[in-house]
Design a protein around this motif. Sequence first.
Motif, PDB file in Angstrom:
ATOM      1  N   THR A 130      -5.655  -0.416 -11.811  1.00  0.00           N
ATOM      2  CA  THR A 130      -5.777  -1.872 -11.798  1.00  0.00           C
ATOM      3  C   THR A 130      -5.116  -2.443 -10.551  1.00  0.00           C
ATOM      4  O   THR A 130      -4.046  -1.994 -10.143  1.00  0.00           O
ATOM      5  CB  THR A 130      -5.115  -2.463 -13.063  1.00  0.00           C
ATOM      6  OG1 THR A 130      -5.803  -1.966 -14.202  1.00  0.00           O
ATOM      7  CG2 THR A 130      -5.166  -3.974 -13.057  1.00  0.00           C
ATOM      8  N   MET A 131      -5.760  -3.437  -9.938  1.00  0.00           N
ATOM      9  CA  MET A 131      -5.193  -4.065  -8.746  1.00  0.00           C
ATOM     10  C   MET A 131      -5.501  -5.554  -8.733  1.00  0.00           C
ATOM     11  O   MET A 131      -6.351  -6.037  -9.487  1.00  0.00           O
ATOM     12  CB  MET A 131      -5.726  -3.405  -7.475  1.00  0.00           C
ATOM     13  CG  MET A 131      -7.215  -3.553  -7.256  1.00  0.00           C
ATOM     14  SD  MET A 131      -7.764  -2.720  -5.726  1.00  0.00           S
ATOM     15  CE  MET A 131      -7.716  -1.008  -6.215  1.00  0.00           C
ATOM     16  N   ASN A 132      -4.786  -6.276  -7.888  1.00  0.00           N
ATOM     17  CA  ASN A 132      -5.020  -7.712  -7.742  1.00  0.00           C
ATOM     18  C   ASN A 132      -6.285  -7.974  -6.934  1.00  0.00           C
ATOM     19  O   ASN A 132      -6.739  -7.123  -6.154  1.00  0.00           O
ATOM     20  CB  ASN A 132      -3.839  -8.385  -7.045  1.00  0.00           C
ATOM     21  CG  ASN A 132      -2.581  -8.369  -7.884  1.00  0.00           C
ATOM     22  OD1 ASN A 132      -2.639  -8.174  -9.093  1.00  0.00           O
ATOM     23  ND2 ASN A 132      -1.442  -8.578  -7.244  1.00  0.00           N
ATOM     24  N   GLY A 133      -6.829  -9.158  -7.115  1.00  0.00           N
ATOM     25  CA  GLY A 133      -8.004  -9.555  -6.354  1.00  0.00           C
ATOM     26  C   GLY A 133      -8.192 -11.051  -6.357  1.00  0.00           C
ATOM     27  O   GLY A 133      -7.468 -11.781  -7.054  1.00  0.00           O
ATOM     28  N   MET A 134      -9.156 -11.517  -5.562  1.00  0.00           N
ATOM     29  CA  MET A 134      -9.450 -12.947  -5.445  1.00  0.00           C
ATOM     30  C   MET A 134     -10.949 -13.183  -5.499  1.00  0.00           C
ATOM     31  O   MET A 134     -11.724 -12.472  -4.845  1.00  0.00           O
ATOM     32  CB  MET A 134      -8.906 -13.512  -4.122  1.00  0.00           C
ATOM     33  CG  MET A 134      -9.318 -14.974  -3.849  1.00  0.00           C
ATOM     34  SD  MET A 134      -8.964 -15.537  -2.151  1.00  0.00           S
ATOM     35  CE  MET A 134      -7.179 -15.699  -2.208  1.00  0.00           C
ATOM     36  N   ILE A 135     -11.362 -14.182  -6.284  1.00  0.00           N
ATOM     37  CA  ILE A 135     -12.718 -14.708  -6.208  1.00  0.00           C
ATOM     38  C   ILE A 135     -12.642 -15.973  -5.363  1.00  0.00           C
ATOM     39  O   ILE A 135     -11.795 -16.834  -5.607  1.00  0.00           O
ATOM     40  CB  ILE A 135     -13.288 -15.050  -7.601  1.00  0.00           C
ATOM     41  CG1 ILE A 135     -13.312 -13.815  -8.500  1.00  0.00           C
ATOM     42  CG2 ILE A 135     -14.699 -15.630  -7.468  1.00  0.00           C
ATOM     43  CD1 ILE A 135     -13.720 -14.117  -9.934  1.00  0.00           C
ATOM     44  N   ILE A 159      -6.744 -16.124  -7.756  1.00  0.00           N
ATOM     45  CA  ILE A 159      -6.163 -14.787  -7.636  1.00  0.00           C
ATOM     46  C   ILE A 159      -5.694 -14.337  -9.003  1.00  0.00           C
ATOM     47  O   ILE A 159      -5.131 -15.106  -9.777  1.00  0.00           O
ATOM     48  CB  ILE A 159      -4.972 -14.780  -6.659  1.00  0.00           C
ATOM     49  CG1 ILE A 159      -5.411 -15.248  -5.278  1.00  0.00           C
ATOM     50  CG2 ILE A 159      -4.361 -13.377  -6.568  1.00  0.00           C
ATOM     51  CD1 ILE A 159      -4.251 -15.395  -4.305  1.00  0.00           C
ATOM     52  N   GLY A 160      -5.926 -13.057  -9.323  1.00  0.00           N
ATOM     53  CA  GLY A 160      -5.465 -12.502 -10.588  1.00  0.00           C
ATOM     54  C   GLY A 160      -5.490 -10.995 -10.544  1.00  0.00           C
ATOM     55  O   GLY A 160      -5.896 -10.372  -9.551  1.00  0.00           O
ATOM     56  N   GLU A 161      -5.051 -10.398 -11.622  1.00  0.00           N
ATOM     57  CA  GLU A 161      -5.120  -8.952 -11.782  1.00  0.00           C
ATOM     58  C   GLU A 161      -6.525  -8.610 -12.271  1.00  0.00           C
ATOM     59  O   GLU A 161      -6.974  -9.130 -13.288  1.00  0.00           O
ATOM     60  CB  GLU A 161      -4.063  -8.497 -12.795  1.00  0.00           C
ATOM     61  CG  GLU A 161      -4.010  -7.003 -13.007  1.00  0.00           C
ATOM     62  CD  GLU A 161      -2.977  -6.615 -14.047  1.00  0.00           C
ATOM     63  OE1 GLU A 161      -2.036  -5.875 -13.700  1.00  0.00           O
ATOM     64  OE2 GLU A 161      -3.107  -7.047 -15.219  1.00  0.00           O
ATOM     65  N   ILE A 162      -7.236  -7.732 -11.555  1.00  0.00           N
ATOM     66  CA  ILE A 162      -8.612  -7.396 -11.911  1.00  0.00           C
ATOM     67  C   ILE A 162      -8.610  -6.290 -12.960  1.00  0.00           C
ATOM     68  O   ILE A 162      -8.043  -5.212 -12.738  1.00  0.00           O
ATOM     69  CB  ILE A 162      -9.419  -6.933 -10.683  1.00  0.00           C
ATOM     70  CG1 ILE A 162      -9.265  -7.910  -9.513  1.00  0.00           C
ATOM     71  CG2 ILE A 162     -10.885  -6.744 -11.053  1.00  0.00           C
ATOM     72  CD1 ILE A 162      -9.900  -9.248  -9.727  1.00  0.00           C
ATOM     73  N   VAL A 163      -9.233  -6.557 -14.104  1.00  0.00           N
ATOM     74  CA  VAL A 163      -9.356  -5.565 -15.169  1.00  0.00           C
ATOM     75  C   VAL A 163     -10.815  -5.516 -15.619  1.00  0.00           C
ATOM     76  O   VAL A 163     -11.579  -6.446 -15.359  1.00  0.00           O
ATOM     77  CB  VAL A 163      -8.445  -5.894 -16.366  1.00  0.00           C
ATOM     78  CG1 VAL A 163      -6.984  -5.914 -15.950  1.00  0.00           C
ATOM     79  CG2 VAL A 163      -8.824  -7.235 -17.004  1.00  0.00           C
ATOM     80  N   PHE A 164     -11.206  -4.455 -16.301  1.00  0.00           N
ATOM     81  CA  PHE A 164     -12.590  -4.376 -16.774  1.00  0.00           C
ATOM     82  C   PHE A 164     -12.634  -4.229 -18.290  1.00  0.00           C
ATOM     83  O   PHE A 164     -11.748  -3.644 -18.914  1.00  0.00           O
ATOM     84  CB  PHE A 164     -13.367  -3.246 -16.091  1.00  0.00           C
ATOM     85  CG  PHE A 164     -12.848  -1.851 -16.352  1.00  0.00           C
ATOM     86  CD1 PHE A 164     -13.281  -1.129 -17.455  1.00  0.00           C
ATOM     87  CD2 PHE A 164     -11.957  -1.251 -15.467  1.00  0.00           C
ATOM     88  CE1 PHE A 164     -12.826   0.164 -17.682  1.00  0.00           C
ATOM     89  CE2 PHE A 164     -11.495   0.036 -15.691  1.00  0.00           C
ATOM     90  CZ  PHE A 164     -11.932   0.747 -16.803  1.00  0.00           C
ATOM     91  N   ASN A 165     -13.692  -4.795 -18.875  1.00  0.00           N
ATOM     92  CA  ASN A 165     -13.913  -4.730 -20.317  1.00  0.00           C
ATOM     93  C   ASN A 165     -15.269  -4.084 -20.567  1.00  0.00           C
ATOM     94  O   ASN A 165     -16.270  -4.481 -19.968  1.00  0.00           O
ATOM     95  CB  ASN A 165     -13.861  -6.129 -20.936  1.00  0.00           C
ATOM     96  CG  ASN A 165     -13.938  -6.099 -22.449  1.00  0.00           C
ATOM     97  OD1 ASN A 165     -14.954  -5.742 -23.030  1.00  0.00           O
ATOM     98  ND2 ASN A 165     -12.849  -6.495 -23.091  1.00  0.00           N
ATOM     99  N   PRO A 184     -10.262 -21.219 -22.399  1.00  0.00           N
ATOM    100  CA  PRO A 184     -10.314 -19.908 -21.726  1.00  0.00           C
ATOM    101  C   PRO A 184      -8.936 -19.531 -21.187  1.00  0.00           C
ATOM    102  O   PRO A 184      -8.206 -20.380 -20.671  1.00  0.00           O
ATOM    103  CB  PRO A 184     -11.306 -20.133 -20.579  1.00  0.00           C
ATOM    104  CG  PRO A 184     -12.090 -21.331 -20.950  1.00  0.00           C
ATOM    105  CD  PRO A 184     -11.164 -22.193 -21.757  1.00  0.00           C
ATOM    106  N   GLN A 185      -8.580 -18.274 -21.314  1.00  0.00           N
ATOM    107  CA  GLN A 185      -7.265 -17.798 -20.862  1.00  0.00           C
ATOM    108  C   GLN A 185      -7.362 -16.944 -19.602  1.00  0.00           C
ATOM    109  O   GLN A 185      -6.350 -16.717 -18.941  1.00  0.00           O
ATOM    110  CB  GLN A 185      -6.615 -16.971 -21.983  1.00  0.00           C
ATOM    111  CG  GLN A 185      -6.479 -17.713 -23.303  1.00  0.00           C
ATOM    112  CD  GLN A 185      -5.435 -18.800 -23.279  1.00  0.00           C
ATOM    113  OE1 GLN A 185      -4.600 -18.851 -22.363  1.00  0.00           O
ATOM    114  NE2 GLN A 185      -5.445 -19.675 -24.270  1.00  0.00           N
ATOM    115  N   VAL A 186      -8.561 -16.486 -19.264  1.00  0.00           N
ATOM    116  CA  VAL A 186      -8.731 -15.670 -18.061  1.00  0.00           C
ATOM    117  C   VAL A 186      -8.573 -16.549 -16.824  1.00  0.00           C
ATOM    118  O   VAL A 186      -8.767 -17.764 -16.872  1.00  0.00           O
ATOM    119  CB  VAL A 186     -10.112 -14.993 -18.040  1.00  0.00           C
ATOM    120  CG1 VAL A 186     -10.315 -14.128 -19.266  1.00  0.00           C
ATOM    121  CG2 VAL A 186     -11.238 -16.019 -17.919  1.00  0.00           C
ATOM    122  N   LYS A 187      -8.241 -15.921 -15.700  1.00  0.00           N
ATOM    123  CA  LYS A 187      -8.175 -16.655 -14.434  1.00  0.00           C
ATOM    124  C   LYS A 187      -9.522 -16.694 -13.734  1.00  0.00           C
ATOM    125  O   LYS A 187      -9.804 -17.600 -12.952  1.00  0.00           O
ATOM    126  CB  LYS A 187      -7.122 -16.026 -13.507  1.00  0.00           C
ATOM    127  CG  LYS A 187      -5.706 -16.109 -14.039  1.00  0.00           C
ATOM    128  CD  LYS A 187      -4.680 -16.049 -12.934  1.00  0.00           C
ATOM    129  CE  LYS A 187      -4.654 -17.330 -12.106  1.00  0.00           C
ATOM    130  NZ  LYS A 187      -3.585 -17.325 -11.096  1.00  0.00           N
TER     131      LYS A 187
END
Length: 362
Positions: free
Chosen positions: A126-131, A26-32, A74-77
């Motif tokens: 921006t919102m939270n999400g889960m993979i 789970i993390g905050e979903i952002v786009f690059n 890596p620092q991303v979730k």
Amino acid sequence: MKKAILVLEDGTIFEGSSFGMEGDVIGEIVFNTGMTGYQEILTDPSYCGQIVNMTYPLIGNYGVNIDDFESSKPQVKGFIVRELCKSPSNWRSAETLDHYLKKNHIIGIEGIDTRALTRILRDNGTMNGMISTDVESDVNKKIEQIKAFTINNPVNEVTCKAPYELKGDGFKVAVIDLGAKLNIVRSLSARGCNVHVFPAHTGAKEIMEIQPDGIMLTNGPGNPKDCESIIENIKILIDSGIPIFGICLGHQLIALAHGADTERLKYGHRGCNHPVKDVTKDLTYITSQNHGYTIIESSLNKELAEVSHINMNDGTIEGVRYKNKPVFTVQFHPEASPGPKDTAYLFDEFIQAMTRYREEKA
């Protein structure tokens, strides 16, 4: 590859395939929006607590090398791509992106409509999400977990654990590591600086003991208003009269130390193609950015500060120069990595500020 899903806190579900590690995250979903630079993005400490969605469709085509890391891991979730390249081709490639993420226990998902996901984030924020590779379990329970997720004090997680030094023959620079990208330190070292890196919560007294010629406040993750003790230290450092250069989170914290205010952007600025105008030079540069907060212009005390750079997409503040002290800050990343090096001149301006400071002391 195993089936995987991406679940957003609003109940939206994307189906795809997993790569990297399997499981739930789970993390905050952002786009690059960068076309390249995924290795630097993955290892940028400013992404702590976040799952990054790449808008460019093919990712992993040049593999992973040993030179382009911006931190030790890596620092991303989590990581989201439209298509994962399984057979990279580049003379520097040491391993595939899939293998690198597996090795570092990072969960990824491919094969989803990343354009549709980006539109959702742009429209709704921006919102939270889960993979998750557990596609059979109750989605409603997943959404409850997603909504409960928060990023707490991420600076504490990514700052260095102890001070360290990179010796040089030039100016002595104290770097306050709020989640520093390695290329900030490299950029100072390339200009001959003797760089002393300190953990984020180091007291102003300890920093002043090395008698620095300049102080650098780096990038970092999270809400700047959570860094209350760091802001108090910054106030003391500003009063010292030593030249200070702030980047990204450092830019925001220096503004807060001057009594200004910050706010969260709807979906942030993340990518290596953001146009920024240098007001003094009357020139526009393409910059690398990664932030979710901005300084509120109306909160700046015009007797103490002036806006030096503005974002040409939305007009937000991208740089501030302070009138009463040798302090200047930018929201973007002049050290790039990834991104253009158009604004590297700001490191040279920092060197010039330290030169003047030494001359005034002599």
